[in-house]
Write an enzyme that holds these catalytic residues in place. Structure first.
Site, PDB file in Angstrom:
ATOM      1  N   CYS A 140      29.841-114.789  19.450  1.00 34.91           N
ATOM      2  CA  CYS A 140      29.865-115.865  18.457  1.00 34.91           C
ATOM      3  C   CYS A 140      28.760-114.952  17.356  1.00 34.91           C
ATOM      4  O   CYS A 140      27.701-114.877  17.676  1.00 34.91           O
ATOM      5  CB  CYS A 140      29.128-116.940  18.950  1.00 34.91           C
ATOM      6  N   CYS A 143      25.926-117.572  15.636  1.00 34.88           N
ATOM      7  CA  CYS A 143      24.910-118.004  16.583  1.00 34.88           C
ATOM      8  C   CYS A 143      25.094-117.628  17.939  1.00 34.88           C
ATOM      9  O   CYS A 143      24.875-116.687  18.461  1.00 34.88           O
ATOM     10  CB  CYS A 143      24.652-119.428  16.399  1.00 34.88           C
ATOM     11  N   SER A 144      25.434-118.744  18.639  1.00 32.96           N
ATOM     12  CA  SER A 144      25.711-118.399  20.200  1.00 32.96           C
ATOM     13  C   SER A 144      26.723-119.580  20.788  1.00 32.96           C
ATOM     14  O   SER A 144      26.255-120.036  21.977  1.00 32.96           O
ATOM     15  CB  SER A 144      24.163-118.626  20.855  1.00 32.96           C
ATOM     16  N   CYS A 145      27.751-119.712  20.096  1.00 36.61           N
ATOM     17  CA  CYS A 145      28.667-120.757  20.640  1.00 36.61           C
ATOM     18  C   CYS A 145      29.013-120.285  21.807  1.00 36.61           C
ATOM     19  O   CYS A 145      29.543-118.868  21.895  1.00 36.61           O
ATOM     20  CB  CYS A 145      29.852-121.182  19.643  1.00 36.61           C
TER      21      CYS A 145
HETATM   22 FE    FE Z   1      27.783-120.220  17.395  1.00 36.04          FE
END
Ligand code: FE
Length: 250
Positions: A140, A143-145
């Protein structure tokens, strides 16, 4: 809950959902704030993010918008019950059941729900299959999906800036850092997760596992092999005198 300002309540609920959904825009703001908050770093053991979460939690608890026990239960569930073992079961099923695999590739969310895995951050799950010619890797960049229902919470490196940028720019170098070297003629495909679509890599079934049960196969499926930064564990070479399948008595 019994807050007199009803219109206010609506707004708050809204913001809350945004947080959980890990909206990209939200995370952008986050990044900006980070530079600001450096002064806060006087002696606290907590990270900036942890401090912000604590502050938010304190306010939400004080106002009665959330329940402490419910929050603890959610955290505990993701820490101990939902994790890569769920994804490993999905992969193992796909390896032994061609019809299931076909359904999984068409509609990941529905197919993992068949195994009772569902929930937040898994609403639009796309499964990408590794083949002899293609290796898939997930990142991602913003961010951190991450597909929580099948992999649990993302590892720290997945959320780190170097992984997020390098996975796209130099995926083979990143793979090398993870100890994975692919043939030069294999295509590396990098999938960028978003708040809308989460990806799960369906790794290649290791050779020498013919006749293995789903449970045995699932043991070979690592978390990283489902992110694409790893490959499944190899089947142990035939133990002397054994028929080939490991885990005798399982
Ligand atoms: Fe994300």
């Amino acid at each position: 809950m019994t807050h007199p300002a009803a219109p206010h309540d609506h707004d708050h609920d809204h913001d809350h959902d945004h947080d959980h959904d890990h909206d990209h825009d939200h995370d952008h703001d986050h990044d900006h704030d980070h530079d600001h908050d450096h002064d806060h770093d006087h002696g606290s053991e907590l990270s900036e993010a942890a401090i912000r979460v604590r502050a938010l939690e304190t306010v939400l608890l004080a106002k009665g918008y959330v329940n402490a026990d419910a929050l603890d239960l959610i955290v505990e569930t993701y820490e101990t019950k939902i994790g890569p073992r769920c994804g490993a079961q999905v992969v193992a099923r796909a390896w032994v059941d061609a019809d299931y695999k076909a359904r999984l590739l068409i509609d990941g969310t529905a197919a993992v729900a068949e195994l009772s895995f569902s929930g937040r951050q898994g609403e639009h799950l796309k499964v990408v299959e590794n083949t002899h010619g293609v290796h898939n890797m997930v990142v991602c960049t913003l961010c951190s999906c991450y597909p929580w229902p099948v992999l649990g919470l993302p590892p720290v490196w997945y959320k780190s800036a170097p992984y997020r940028s390098r996975a796209v720019l130099e995926p083979r170098a990143v793979l090398a850092d993870f100890g994975v070297t692919l043939p030069a003629d294999k295509t590396v495909r990098v999938w960028d997760s978003t708040a809308e679509i989460r990806y799960l890599v369906l790794p290649q079934r290791p050779t020498g596992t013919e006749g293995w049960s789903e449970a045995q196969l699932a043991e070979l499926v690592t978390r990283d092999s489902m992110i694409g930064t790893g490959v499944p564990k190899a089947a142990p070479s035939h133990p002397a005198g054994a028929a080939g399948a490991p885990g005798a008595g399982v």
